[in-house]
Motif scaffolding. Structure first.
Motif, PDB file in Angstrom:
ATOM      1  N   UNK A   1      81.473  57.185  69.032  1.00  0.00           N
ATOM      2  CA  UNK A   1      80.161  57.580  69.555  1.00  0.00           C
ATOM      3  C   UNK A   1      80.114  59.056  69.932  1.00  0.00           C
ATOM      4  N   UNK A   2      81.260  59.635  70.304  1.00  0.00           N
ATOM      5  CA  UNK A   2      81.284  61.024  70.747  1.00  0.00           C
ATOM      6  C   UNK A   2      81.191  62.018  69.587  1.00  0.00           C
ATOM      7  N   UNK A   3      81.795  61.685  68.458  1.00  0.00           N
ATOM      8  CA  UNK A   3      81.821  62.666  67.365  1.00  0.00           C
ATOM      9  C   UNK A   3      81.030  62.237  66.130  1.00  0.00           C
ATOM     10  N   UNK A   4      80.276  61.120  66.223  1.00  0.00           N
ATOM     11  CA  UNK A   4      79.601  60.639  65.016  1.00  0.00           C
ATOM     12  C   UNK A   4      78.554  61.628  64.508  1.00  0.00           C
ATOM     13  N   UNK A   5      78.031  62.465  65.397  1.00  0.00           N
ATOM     14  CA  UNK A   5      77.063  63.460  64.957  1.00  0.00           C
ATOM     15  C   UNK A   5      77.634  64.425  63.933  1.00  0.00           C
ATOM     16  N   UNK A   6      78.951  64.663  63.993  1.00  0.00           N
ATOM     17  CA  UNK A   6      79.598  65.564  63.048  1.00  0.00           C
ATOM     18  C   UNK A   6      79.684  64.959  61.644  1.00  0.00           C
TER      19      UNK A   6
END
Length: 451
Positions: free
Chosen positions: A90-95
């Motif tokens: 959830x923390x890095x899925x935007x990347x």
């Protein structure tokens, strides 16, 4: 939560729209056939890897089992020594959102424990040479007209490079498996983690493996429950046509309480199967199966995505179901995701038609033409159900199949995992089966109904 899901969906579909513009080029069937085995694989995928080197070239697939392997060991993971390249959460899925489905991002947003271990990509898909030969022959003549198909019969891939959504779906629904027998389990899992086991055995034979050969039939299917006790003695017989515009599915059910066989016209579309707690519709099985007539099918394009692939770990015979069940689906530590090219197909409900899913987005592996992921939307257009269909190559049979596939309900946390074999005797699958058409009749279902 719903608004966040819509934002995720919007971003992803915008990316797809950009990619789609140059993804599909109209070509004659003869042009495609001439490229098979050259710049295209014998099944129509791009032979080359990607420019970044994160997807390798296809070099023939996985056609040999590990040294010392035997069927009674189950499918041993040939990549067991590999470690994840990285983990998406959830923390890095935007990347990574340009390579993620809205459904997977929604699961990570809703369940912090759900993550995606991403491994090195292996293009393991392979078919026997005779199926490649069938594809070369059939692809030269296969055509779709509306929702119908002509100039084709199984086996072989009718449209190695699909030009529209209907062609892409025919590739999936007619994909080669020959014939198999398997007894597998499914688990309806509630939001609190509780579940029970449903056992289901299948005997499936494609038309070309039947005696006499069944023209215009994709498969004939016998299925029966062996758990729980309340479902014992229920038997299904299904004969699925190639072209639903020319023929209908023929289905029968034997009920042990009534001791009689009756037609089962409701074994289709969004009707609910016994023992699924409403978490799986009939046409959810394998990502999609059955008639195409309730939806409009759009080929959005082709793109690189992280999909569940080479999921041998999910078949480990040393694992128990209680150790695998988690929140948001099976525990992430047993999953394996790889970067592959997929065809993206969007199905929207046709005017005047009804279905619990108003829209479905299907992500179809380019190498095997098999659905690996799907997203389902409710009548309001909100993301509702998330489907994963982890792919595994049967290296002894030349077949790529789905294992431990999951349908997840975002509204209540319930999910359904199907096709588990961990607690079943090995070998769980018998491939290359043939059949006698006389054994797939209403009379035969009466003979099998001994309870």
């Amino acid at each position: 939560m719903a608004n966040n899901f819509k934002k995720i969906v919007g971003c992803t579909m915008m990316t797809l729209s950009v990619l789609a513009a140059g993804a599909v080029s109209a070509q004659s069937s003869q042009d495609v056939v001439s490229r098979l085995g050259k710049d295209l694989t014998p099944n129509g995928a791009e032979m080359a890897g990607n420019e970044a080197g994160t997807i390798p070239a296809w070099t023939g697939g996985l056609t040999e089992p590990p040294v010392g392997w035997s069927p009674d060991k189950g499918y041993i993971d040939p990549f067991a020594d590999e470690e994840p390249l990285f983990v998406i959460d959830a923390q890095n899925m935007g990347e990574h959102k340009d390579k993620l489905s809205p459904g997977l991002m929604a699961l990570m947003e809703q369940y912090p424990s759900f993550n995606m271990p991403v491994y090195k990509t292996h293009r393991t898909f392979a078919h026997p040479q005779e199926i490649y030969d069938e594809t070369r022959t059939k692809a030269a003549t296969a055509k779709v007209d509306g929702l119908g198909i002509s100039g084709y019969d199984v086996p072989g891939t009718p449209f190695p490079v699909p030009e529209n959504g209907v062609e892409a779906m025919y590739n999936h629904t007619t994909r080669y498996f020959g014939g198999y027998k398997a007894c597998r389990d499914w688990l309806p899992v509630r939001g609190d983690g509780s579940y029970y086991r449903v056992g289901f055995c299948e005997d499936m034979v494609q038309g070309q493996n039947m005696t006499p050969r069944q023209e215009g039939v994709v498969f004939s299917f016998f299925g029966y429950y062996d758990a729980p006790a309340t479902l014992l003695g229920t038997i299904y017989l299904v004969i699925d046509p190639l072209d639903y515009t020319e023929d209908d599915r023929k289905a029968w059910i034997y009920n042990s309480g009534q001791r009689r066989v009756r037609r089962a016209p409701d074994l289709a579309y969004d009707n609910i199967e016994d023992g699924t707690e409403g978490m799986r519709t009939t046409d959810d099985y394998w990502g999609f199966q059955g008639a195409l007539d309730r939806y409009n099918w759009e080929l959005v394009g082709k793109k690189e995505m992280y999909i569940p692939y080479n999921a041998y770990k999910l078949m480990d015979p040393d694992l128990k179901y209680e150790d695998m069940v988690g929140k948001g689906g099976l525990k992430s530590e047993f999953m394996r995701y790889e970067l592959h090219r997929v065809w993206v197909v969007e199905a929207t409900l046709r005017d005047g038609m009804s279905h619990v899913l108003s829209k479905r987005t299907l992500y179809i592996d380019e190498d095997s033409h098999t659905i690996a992921l799907a997203d389902g939307y409710d009548s309001r257009g909100d993301l509702w159900r998330v489907y994963q269909y982890p792919l595994v190559q049967a290296y002894d049979a030349g077949v790529m199949f789905q294992t431990a596939f999951t349908a997840f309900d975002l509204t209540n946390g319930n999910y359904m995992v199907s096709a588990l074999t961990n607690e079943r005797p090995k070998p769980a699958y018998e491939w290359n089966n043939t059949g006698d058409a006389n054994d797939f009749t209403p009379g035969a279902i009466r003979r099998r109904g001994t309870r």
